[in-house]
Motif scaffolding. Structure first.
Motif, PDB file in Angstrom:
ATOM      1  N   VAL A 142       9.258  13.192  -1.455  1.00  0.00           N
ATOM      2  CA  VAL A 142       8.934  14.541  -1.187  1.00  0.00           C
ATOM      3  C   VAL A 142       7.529  13.722  -0.039  1.00  0.00           C
ATOM      4  O   VAL A 142       7.536  14.041   0.551  1.00  0.00           O
ATOM      5  CB  VAL A 142       8.499  16.076  -2.014  1.00  0.00           C
ATOM      6  N   ILE A 143       6.824  13.101  -0.782  1.00  0.00           N
ATOM      7  CA  ILE A 143       5.673  12.732   0.339  1.00  0.00           C
ATOM      8  C   ILE A 143       5.679  11.948   1.013  1.00  0.00           C
ATOM      9  O   ILE A 143       4.351  11.857   1.075  1.00  0.00           O
ATOM     10  CB  ILE A 143       4.481  12.487  -1.472  1.00  0.00           C
ATOM     11  N   THR A 144       6.210  10.884   0.796  1.00  0.00           N
ATOM     12  CA  THR A 144       6.391  10.149   1.145  1.00  0.00           C
ATOM     13  C   THR A 144       6.835  10.943   3.025  1.00  0.00           C
ATOM     14  O   THR A 144       6.363   9.869   4.096  1.00  0.00           O
ATOM     15  CB  THR A 144       7.478   8.622   1.137  1.00  0.00           C
ATOM     16  N   THR A 145       8.569  11.517   2.536  1.00  0.00           N
ATOM     17  CA  THR A 145       8.263  11.984   3.659  1.00  0.00           C
ATOM     18  C   THR A 145       7.770  13.027   3.905  1.00  0.00           C
ATOM     19  O   THR A 145       7.656  13.512   5.867  1.00  0.00           O
ATOM     20  CB  THR A 145       9.986  13.284   3.431  1.00  0.00           C
ATOM     21  N   LEU A 146       6.881  13.931   3.662  1.00  0.00           N
ATOM     22  CA  LEU A 146       5.715  14.864   4.351  1.00  0.00           C
ATOM     23  C   LEU A 146       4.709  13.412   5.270  1.00  0.00           C
ATOM     24  O   LEU A 146       4.105  14.625   6.107  1.00  0.00           O
ATOM     25  CB  LEU A 146       5.305  15.671   3.561  1.00  0.00           C
ATOM     26  N   ALA A 147       4.827  12.428   4.407  1.00  0.00           N
ATOM     27  CA  ALA A 147       3.305  11.694   4.842  1.00  0.00           C
ATOM     28  C   ALA A 147       3.721  11.627   6.158  1.00  0.00           C
ATOM     29  O   ALA A 147       2.699  11.250   6.912  1.00  0.00           O
ATOM     30  CB  ALA A 147       2.826  10.497   3.730  1.00  0.00           C
ATOM     31  N   LEU A 148       4.824  10.715   6.294  1.00  0.00           N
ATOM     32  CA  LEU A 148       5.742  10.405   7.357  1.00  0.00           C
ATOM     33  C   LEU A 148       6.078  10.372   8.922  1.00  0.00           C
ATOM     34  O   LEU A 148       6.954  10.488   9.692  1.00  0.00           O
ATOM     35  CB  LEU A 148       6.342   9.027   7.191  1.00  0.00           C
ATOM     36  N   HIS A 149       5.881  12.102   7.935  1.00  0.00           N
ATOM     37  CA  HIS A 149       6.484  13.383   9.140  1.00  0.00           C
ATOM     38  C   HIS A 149       5.768  13.726  10.888  1.00  0.00           C
ATOM     39  O   HIS A 149       4.715  13.672  10.389  1.00  0.00           O
ATOM     40  CB  HIS A 149       7.012  14.517   8.452  1.00  0.00           C
ATOM     41  N   ASP A 200      -3.047   5.638   4.697  1.00  0.00           N
ATOM     42  CA  ASP A 200      -1.869   4.831   3.954  1.00  0.00           C
ATOM     43  C   ASP A 200      -2.561   4.968   2.724  1.00  0.00           C
ATOM     44  O   ASP A 200      -2.133   5.182   1.818  1.00  0.00           O
ATOM     45  CB  ASP A 200      -1.431   3.644   4.317  1.00  0.00           C
ATOM     46  N   LEU A 201      -3.330   4.515   2.681  1.00  0.00           N
ATOM     47  CA  LEU A 201      -4.769   4.505   0.677  1.00  0.00           C
ATOM     48  C   LEU A 201      -4.555   5.003   0.130  1.00  0.00           C
ATOM     49  O   LEU A 201      -4.642   6.021  -1.343  1.00  0.00           O
ATOM     50  CB  LEU A 201      -5.905   3.506   1.052  1.00  0.00           C
ATOM     51  N   ILE A 232       0.903  -1.144  -0.473  1.00  0.00           N
ATOM     52  CA  ILE A 232       0.004   0.336  -0.399  1.00  0.00           C
ATOM     53  C   ILE A 232       0.268   1.728  -0.495  1.00  0.00           C
ATOM     54  O   ILE A 232       0.715   2.186  -0.449  1.00  0.00           O
ATOM     55  CB  ILE A 232      -1.117  -0.004   1.463  1.00  0.00           C
ATOM     56  N   ARG A 233       2.496   1.440   0.956  1.00  0.00           N
ATOM     57  CA  ARG A 233       2.524   2.349   1.134  1.00  0.00           C
ATOM     58  C   ARG A 233       3.425   2.512  -0.139  1.00  0.00           C
ATOM     59  O   ARG A 233       3.889   3.848  -0.529  1.00  0.00           O
ATOM     60  CB  ARG A 233       3.537   2.127   2.504  1.00  0.00           C
ATOM     61  N   LEU A 264       9.399  11.867 -11.242  1.00  0.00           N
ATOM     62  CA  LEU A 264       8.125  10.709 -10.572  1.00  0.00           C
ATOM     63  C   LEU A 264       8.854  10.354  -8.774  1.00  0.00           C
ATOM     64  O   LEU A 264       8.020  10.422  -7.601  1.00  0.00           O
ATOM     65  CB  LEU A 264       7.642   9.547 -10.923  1.00  0.00           C
ATOM     66  N   PHE A 265       9.881   9.759  -8.750  1.00  0.00           N
ATOM     67  CA  PHE A 265      11.042   9.205  -7.968  1.00  0.00           C
ATOM     68  C   PHE A 265      10.909   9.852  -7.109  1.00  0.00           C
ATOM     69  O   PHE A 265      10.750   9.984  -5.880  1.00  0.00           O
ATOM     70  CB  PHE A 265      12.583   8.347  -8.314  1.00  0.00           C
ATOM     71  N   LEU A 266      11.146  11.747  -7.894  1.00  0.00           N
ATOM     72  CA  LEU A 266      11.416  13.260  -6.714  1.00  0.00           C
ATOM     73  C   LEU A 266       9.852  13.304  -6.120  1.00  0.00           C
ATOM     74  O   LEU A 266      10.281  13.034  -4.583  1.00  0.00           O
ATOM     75  CB  LEU A 266      11.694  13.830  -7.822  1.00  0.00           C
TER      76      LEU A 266
END
Length: 258
Positions: A251-258, A197-198, A96-97, A245-247
């Motif tokens: 960025v989105i993963t870092t902000l979401a899990l912060h 997460d979804l 999912i993540r 897209l990988f950048l």
């Protein structure tokens, strides 16, 4: 001599800045043209079907082995500590993540965006885009906007498809090949993952589709020359889309899990 050397070293930097500026200019034109009417609904449906038709099979072929491989590695670790029944939690986190959005990145950039770029590039070298402008029609509104939105919508569905296939494949592999308990596998999925997460995965997919569509439209409209330039533009679409897209994923993963 020194002046000429300095000028030659500055030219690549100026060219790179100009390229980036032209891309942002195209992106702004596309965003600005989205609310304009009339909206090309028929073109949107046609392009969404076209992108889905070239993306669904690669999505299935990539998601099954990639999900199984990651779930296998997680289950090996869990089996070593006697927690194989928690494999559902590991599969949920992995699929999912990360795996869903990453496979969406690869397919949207490698299949969908390249198809858009090849289509627009072919129209450009045949001077169809110039003919559209002569008729007083904005090619950004008529051609680019439906393709970008279609890419975004298809990316959302592809992410959902990868998530469903990944969880089902992880279930079959963990239960029938690695000895996990079926009920415990399903019950463990929401331990570490949930609806937020979804939603984050869907947000990533939407952003990926938007960026890939913009890159494809920009490079397709920028083609100059013959058929070789179309092939070069398609290759550049893959490279630039992967980088963006990988950048964006980082960025989105870092902000979401912060």
């Amino acid at each position: 001599m020194v002046m000429s050397t300095a000028k030659s070293s500055v030219r690549p930097l100026i060219g790179a800045v100009g390229t980036v500026g032209a891309f942002y200019g195209t992106a702004w034109k596309i965003v600005k043209a989205m609310p304009k009417r009339p909206f090309q609904w028929r073109e949107l449906v046609s392009q969404a079907w076209f992108i889905a038709s070239v993306s669904v099979v690669p999505t299935l072929l990539m998601s099954i082995p990639l999900c199984v491989m990651v779930v296998f590695q997680i289950n090996v670790l869990l089996n070593e500590i006697g927690a194989i029944d928690l494999s559902g939690a590991g599969a949920g986190v992995a699929v999912i993540r990360e795996i869903g959005p990453v496979v969406t990145v690869l397919v949207v950039a490698g299949a969908g965006a390249t198809a858009i770029c090849a289509d627009l590039g072919s129209r450009t070298i045949r001077e169809e885009i110039d003919a559209v402008r002569v008729l007083g029609i904005d090619p950004i509104q008529r051609l680019a906007v439906p393709r970008v939105i279609a890419s975004c919508v298809v990316a959302l569905f592809l992410n959902g498809l990868v998530t469903a296939v990944g969880l089902c494949g992880g279930y079959l592999y963990a239960v029938y090949l690695q000895g996990a308990t079926p009920g415990q596998f399903v019950a463990a999925i929401p331990i570490l993952t949930g609806v937020p997460d979804l939603l984050i995965g869907e947000l990533k997919a939407g952003v990926f589709g938007l960026l890939a569509g913009i890159v494809a439209c920009h490079l397709g409209f920028s083609v100059a020359g013959g058929p070789k330039s179309v092939g070069d533009a398609v290759n550049q679409t893959v490279v630039f889309s992967f980088v963006l897209l990988f950048l964006a994923n980082s960025v989105i993963t870092t902000l979401a899990l912060h």
